[in-house]
Design a protein around this motif. Sequence first.
Motif, mmCIF file in Angstrom:
data_model
loop_
_atom_site.group_PDB
_atom_site.id
_atom_site.type_symbol
_atom_site.label_atom_id
_atom_site.label_comp_id
_atom_site.label_asym_id
_atom_site.label_seq_id
_atom_site.Cartn_x
_atom_site.Cartn_y
_atom_site.Cartn_z
ATOM 1 N N ARG A 1466 0.855 -1.192 0.000
ATOM 2 C CA ARG A 1466 0.000 0.000 0.000
ATOM 3 C C ARG A 1466 0.886 1.236 0.000
ATOM 4 N NH1 ARG A 1466 -5.674 0.314 2.879
ATOM 5 N NH2 ARG A 1466 -6.082 -0.715 0.905
ATOM 6 N N THR A 1467 0.714 2.079 -0.992
ATOM 7 C CA THR A 1467 1.550 3.271 -1.145
ATOM 8 C C THR A 1467 0.843 4.491 -0.560
ATOM 9 O OG1 THR A 1467 0.643 3.900 -3.297
ATOM 10 C CG2 THR A 1467 2.429 2.282 -3.279
ATOM 11 N N GLU A 1468 1.549 5.622 -0.565
ATOM 12 C CA GLU A 1468 0.978 6.876 -0.096
ATOM 13 C C GLU A 1468 0.192 7.592 -1.190
ATOM 14 O OE1 GLU A 1468 1.097 7.757 3.060
ATOM 15 O OE2 GLU A 1468 2.217 5.910 3.461
ATOM 16 N N LEU A 1469 0.225 7.049 -2.418
ATOM 17 C CA LEU A 1469 -0.468 7.683 -3.540
ATOM 18 C C LEU A 1469 -1.959 7.358 -3.477
ATOM 19 C CD1 LEU A 1469 2.128 6.721 -6.280
ATOM 20 C CD2 LEU A 1469 1.997 8.865 -5.012
ATOM 21 N N THR A 1470 -2.747 8.162 -4.141
ATOM 22 C CA THR A 1470 -4.189 7.902 -4.209
ATOM 23 C C THR A 1470 -4.574 7.575 -5.633
ATOM 24 O OG1 THR A 1470 -4.582 10.269 -4.519
ATOM 25 C CG2 THR A 1470 -4.735 9.411 -2.273
ATOM 26 N N ASP A 1471 -5.528 6.641 -5.767
ATOM 27 C CA ASP A 1471 -5.973 6.267 -7.104
ATOM 28 C C ASP A 1471 -7.169 7.124 -7.517
ATOM 29 O OD1 ASP A 1471 -8.111 5.261 -5.696
ATOM 30 O OD2 ASP A 1471 -7.361 3.183 -5.750
ATOM 31 N N ASP A 1478 -2.871 0.559 -4.016
ATOM 32 C CA ASP A 1478 -2.163 -0.698 -3.760
ATOM 33 C C ASP A 1478 -1.368 -1.080 -5.002
ATOM 34 O OD1 ASP A 1478 -3.093 -1.264 -1.114
ATOM 35 O OD2 ASP A 1478 -5.056 -1.719 -1.992
ATOM 36 N N ALA A 1479 -0.057 -1.192 -4.848
ATOM 37 C CA ALA A 1479 0.814 -1.510 -5.983
ATOM 38 C C ALA A 1479 1.175 -2.986 -5.955
ATOM 39 C CB ALA A 1479 2.086 -0.658 -5.920
ATOM 40 N N LEU A 1480 1.095 -3.616 -7.122
ATOM 41 C CA LEU A 1480 1.467 -5.019 -7.261
ATOM 42 C C LEU A 1480 2.855 -5.095 -7.896
ATOM 43 C CD1 LEU A 1480 0.860 -8.083 -7.240
ATOM 44 C CD2 LEU A 1480 -0.163 -7.787 -9.503
ATOM 45 N N TYR A 1481 3.756 -5.808 -7.250
ATOM 46 C CA TYR A 1481 5.118 -5.985 -7.768
ATOM 47 C C TYR A 1481 5.316 -7.465 -8.077
ATOM 48 C CZ TYR A 1481 5.771 -1.375 -5.733
ATOM 49 O OH TYR A 1481 5.636 -0.046 -5.423
ATOM 50 N N VAL A 1482 5.585 -7.755 -9.329
ATOM 51 C CA VAL A 1482 5.835 -9.138 -9.748
ATOM 52 C C VAL A 1482 7.331 -9.393 -9.695
ATOM 53 C CG1 VAL A 1482 5.667 -10.769 -11.656
ATOM 54 C CG2 VAL A 1482 3.780 -9.204 -11.191
ATOM 55 N N VAL A 1483 7.735 -10.463 -9.010
ATOM 56 C CA VAL A 1483 9.158 -10.775 -8.830
ATOM 57 C C VAL A 1483 9.633 -11.797 -9.844
ATOM 58 C CG1 VAL A 1483 10.868 -11.675 -7.227
ATOM 59 C CG2 VAL A 1483 9.057 -10.182 -6.394
ATOM 60 N N GLY A 1484 8.821 -12.798 -10.143
ATOM 61 C CA GLY A 1484 9.256 -13.777 -11.134
ATOM 62 C C GLY A 1484 8.360 -14.994 -11.146
#
Length: 1599
Positions: A1466-1471, A1478-1484
């Motif tokens: 969860r980031t400090e940015l607003t949608d 909520d940012a999704l980070y794909v690792v692999g």
Amino acid sequence: MFVYISVFNLVRSILHFWCKVAVKLQTSTELTNDSSLCPPFSLCLSVPLYSSVSVCTGDITQKGYEKKRGKLLAPYIPQIQGCCVTGLSERYKGPASSQAVHPGSKHNKSRAPNTRDERFRSDLHTEAVQAALAKYKERKMPMPSKRRSVLVQSSVEACTPPDTSSASEDEGSLRRQGRLATSTPYQGHGHPAVEHWFNRVIQGSSTSSSASSTSSHPGGRSSTALTFSLLLSVLPSSVPFLLISSISQSICLHISSSTASTPRYSSFPCLYFSPYPCLVMFIFLLLFPPHPLRFQCVGVPVNSRVSSKIQQLLNTLKRPKRPPLREFFVDDFEELLDVQEPDPNQPKPEGQQMSPLEGDHLGLVNKWPPSLPAALQRWGTTQPKSPCLTALDNAGKPVYTLTYGKLWTRSQKLAYTLLNKLSTRNEPLLMPGDRVALVFPNNDPVMFMVAFYGCLLAELVPVPIEVPLTRKDAGSQQIGFLLGSCGVTLALTTDACQKGLPKAQTGEVATFKGWPRLLWFVTDGKHVVKPPKDWHPPIREASNDIAYIEYKTSKEGSTMGITVSHSAMLAHCHALTQACCYTEGEKDTLVTWRKLSGWCVMNRMHVISIPYSLMKVNPLSWIQKVHTYKARVAVVKSRDMHWSLLAQRDQRDISLSSLRMLIVADGANPWSISSCDAFLNVFQARGLRPEVICPCASSSEAMTVAIRRPPEMGVPPPGKAVLSMGGLSHSVIRVDTEEKLSVLTVQDVGQVMPGAVVCVVRVEGTPYLCQTDEVGEICVSSGSTGVAYYGLPGMTKNVFETIPVMSSGVPISDRPFTRTSLLGFVGPDNLVFVVGKMDGLMVVSGRRHNADDVVATALAVEPMKFVYRGRIAVFSVSVLHDERIVVVAEQRPDASEEDSFQWMSRVLQAIDSIHQVGVYCLALVPANTLPKAPLGGIHISETKQRFLEGALHPCNVLMCPHTCVTNLPKPRQKQPEVGPASMIVGNLVAGKRIAQACGRDVAQLEDNDQARKFLYIQDVLQWRAQATPDHPLFLVLNAKGTVASTASCLQLHKRAERVAAALMGRLNTGDHVALVYPPGIDLIATFYGCLYAGCVPVTVRPPHPQNLATTLPTVKMIVEVSKSVCILTTQAIMKLLKSKEAAAAVDIKSWPMVLDTDDLPRKKSPQMYKPPTPEMLAYLDFSVSTTGILAGVKMSHAATSALCRSIKLQCELYPSRQIAICLDPYCGLGFALWCLCSVYSGHQSILVPPLELESNASLWLAAVSQYKVRVTFCSYSVMEMCTKGLGSQTEALRLRNVNLSCVRTCMVVAEERPRIALTQSFSKIFKDLGLSPRAVSTTFGCRVNVAICLQGTAGPDPTTVYVDMRALRHDRVRLVERGSPHSLPLMESGKILPGVKVIIANTETKGPLGDSHLGEVWVSSPHNATGYYTVYGEEALHADHFNTKLSFGDTQTMWARTGYLGFLRRTELTDASGERHDALYVVGSLDETLELRGMRYHPIDIETSVIRSHKSIAECAVFTWTNLLVVVVELEGSEQEALDLVALVTNVVLEEHYLIVGVVVVVDPGVIPINSRGEKQRMHLRDGFLADQLDPIYVAYNM
């Protein structure tokens, strides 16, 4: 067996006897030419299979080798075992007797190129090495595979000179004496039970290898893998020994500069030999066979030659190499390397604290001149005709004798000229105290001596340096740095030397790299002027002003200038005169080098200089001159003694009885004792007295430290110590017996110099005094040492101003001491012993080893045929927080690869046995390619630098990280999971918010989407054809940028109707139809035609006409697996499918019905098919995953419509919009964007086939600019093509009016972790064309849901976080600051699409995870695929991918498993809705992760490190096989660079990932397969490697 051992020991005794006879008779022999050998041994010598390590069979690129070798050896195997002892006795018996009959060659005859140099010779050490090798069972080692074009490498010179050309002065005669006892052949096998257990484990896995090799799943386990894990778990640490050996230096006053290894100018009035070790001395090499030959390899019988090689690799690891490591896993992610506990049984010093040792009192001398210039003035005026220096030519005839009168007058002329005749702008060029470079060749001592004393008389400071031969000499830049820091502006040289220097185009001497601009002045007679009668040089008393600066090169390659004062010169002359009992006018003393300036002038001695070129022709020349001139003193090196042994048989009338001192200049070298003993044994009959041999020790900083006194001074007898190398490695002195293998025999270097105080201090930390049985660095306090490092006050304080302290911390004296860089101790009778030098010291795992000792051991392993003896470099490199030993040697051009590899294998074993330390890397380079030092030896620091930079270009490499890397962290033990009840409370997991997020709610989004009322995508097309018939939907561009074809709503509908009409008469509803089309309108039209007809379309990439053998079988497989009953295609492709070329790849008769749609009749279908329910199957999406799995997913009509609506809302797509698509249209999101979205949303799609970019790289960007596109999609391969192809053409594009400022969103479509480096470089390159850095973003989709994340046009910019890579290996996420160690940047994979819900779940427990925890991404969405139609070969693995539930928490929702690891934050940015984003980070990909050492590694991380390690690595891919990490690198450069990559790849993976690379494969560019999305197909590569289909340049097996 008992008889065999008895006979073997008897043979040993005979060999000892003949060895002694050989030394006395100076025999030489060529073992391989001995006709007395029985046939089997002759064969073994030509095909050396009797060694303890056989050459590996089954070479990947050398087919048939094993079969040929077996056929060749089959008749001899029983004979070899039967006549082994006889062959040995004959082998050693023949040469000794034959030498007595056949006298040696004349002294002026060149030696054979394969005779053995004597520099590291010790018969007993050779015997010890052979005995150590005999303890090894014969084990097969996997030999590297090399493409034939790499085998033939041209050396720098067309023809290789004999090995007499390149050893340096300080490599001279590095030998060790000591009776190293041999062992019985069975001595080393103390654990038969362990051996038996290992054999059982290996044999027990005999059926598993082929099974594991066929499995395409990387997680597959086999008993072979288990075996390898067991083997790795018991590898013991290599316990290092310390063999500290010192490379020789000048004993005497250093008047000029020298490298650390090659001191330049000595004041000894003596015979001192040339620093170029050019002549190779014969050595009598003892060859001991190992056990009876074994030709079987214990291990797994396998079919694949690659797997057999790796099985051989496993067999090499059978011997335990590591002790059990303590438990290790720190939960806070602190990756602590394993620190080995000190051995409680290791020796410790037990003696008393030593007391400083004082030399004799420096006595007074009557009429002693107050300085060296005063001495020259005295003898030049009172004894002008007294000879000072006689120079000889190459024939040994005197060519010039410099008298003291001539030296005085010529020095005066030069001094006057330098001070008064050189000026710039009417200002004198030089002032007293200025530094002047002396650049004189070694064969012109007369001119050097005149120049040196001319500078002293002019009160200038000479800085002697070597003559630069080329503009790129090794170390030349450091010399230039020294000259610049000393402020040198003038260089003195001879006319002949000046003409030979490299010239610039102007004709002036070229400026060498890193050198200051110099004025060159020739000192020959015509260039100097006679001073006026009233001019006299100032003759002052010796002061503390700088007299000269001598340079020294440190271990790291940096160059320092050591300043020596006038008073230190005078004190040194005084001390040497007293120590050696010199008298004025000591007659007829000889020297072969330039160190003649100091006490030879002070005592009016006569020096005869023998040039190096004469020594090269006649090694006996110095002994002849001693006899001729009745010389009383000679200074030699131990190497020179051995050289003279070569030709002494022809000289019967030589007498050395006149010598009262034979000073051994490198007596501090422990290997010198065998030289002295051998020389004495031979020449004692020629009048040489044992007591006249006087070893000494010296260093650049302290000059002469100690010297053995001449016999008339009544000193104690010489001392000899036999020391345990195991003790020395711990800096402890333990006297041992000569019968041991690991002992070092050293001789004393005499007593401390008069007027000096010597102590021994600990090497590291505070300089505490050592105990009496402890080895440390020798320190000297004297008025005759160097003063400082010029311009380096900090280093000067550490070295020249050391204050030794007692154990209580109290200083022993207020006078400063100078560190000598010599390691040693004070023995009985106050004799000084030296066991090594700091420059050669390698500290491995806390134990000390000496480079020269490792060289000696390597050379004791039959080197004659394979490498040049004088061209071996040993150094250590720091890898993973410890030193690792590297051995580099020059290989003979005629040595076969098999022979060289066998020699390398035996060297590794010998060093491991003798020194108890593992060698990290052993490399062989082509002849004449190692960098040379100024005096001809190997430049060690430059060699090390090239090794680290990947510029060494070896032709053979053997890496052994398993042996020597013993500080890896303990493999992770997975902790038991905590139960669900204690983990989840409401929306919290273990105190953190549950990691779940969702896109906007589709139901609540109000828009005027008319397409929503249609359930089926084909109904939308029909509606648009009626409502807006002429609205353009598609526009296809060709490579020229012109429009190839277009389609409006009505045109597309009509074409689809014609396809449907053609199908309805032939096919049934629900039949599967394969669409094999190039990218274009035809593909789209036939897709909708199939939907109109009620058929299920399957889009298939057409085969490549130039690569049918590879691409056509994939087409055939998809057609068969999808159960297609018909193929729709173009006329051209239909001909291709049925051509003769296709018949060679597949069975063309088994194709289903093939229809070409080029000329369909204009017929309307009778009635459109209406599916009964939206859940019916709409189309099949087939693709090959990156793990090599062919999978087809089912997309229903409902999912298709939901997908199009979600993309429309995210990207705000309307009929008025245009988007540009540069993607392949056959699967995934690329297919959806190409075929579906335009029909649903009504926008116009500008279609750019990616294949067209190969002929026009700017096509896509030009189209974006031309049509002012706001939203565009591409793949990573397209982005990479633009970055590489257009990076330097941005200015040309701007001139063509390409403007990208219109782009609002550029999205990269991929199923992988975002490639931040590529997207950032793309943004940076095209920023000049107006591209906003915020525009570039990524998408994420996978098989179960082709569009999970899309950046879209609304919402915050994508965010980037930095995570700890070490934490990721433990499935944890720890955020760190940018630039932190082990930090890894991860970019958000776009915004979650409307209607999509995402949660992060544990891959094993299937429970929800907390925020910022790494787990599998699960997705729930209306446009999820409904399931796999088929998963070719992997059905069982993926049964639950589309309908799985959480094990606790929300157990009702149905999720699809993506197979990708990621985390939510969860980031400090607003949608757009005002909520926190909520940012999704794909690792692999989970399937591609590598499970190694209990941790999870992502291939891309290792590949990124590898690509960064060398500029020639274009691409990299990694995979595992039987727990071995295999690294495949594409070489973009010369094939000569291929082997450079092996060590660099191994280093970087160890340093950054704590993994040992098992196999390094170097291939050509383009070999690593990449799919249409730009993703590496690692499993395809793995299968190709195992099937031997890569045609590698080189395959290295790290042992």
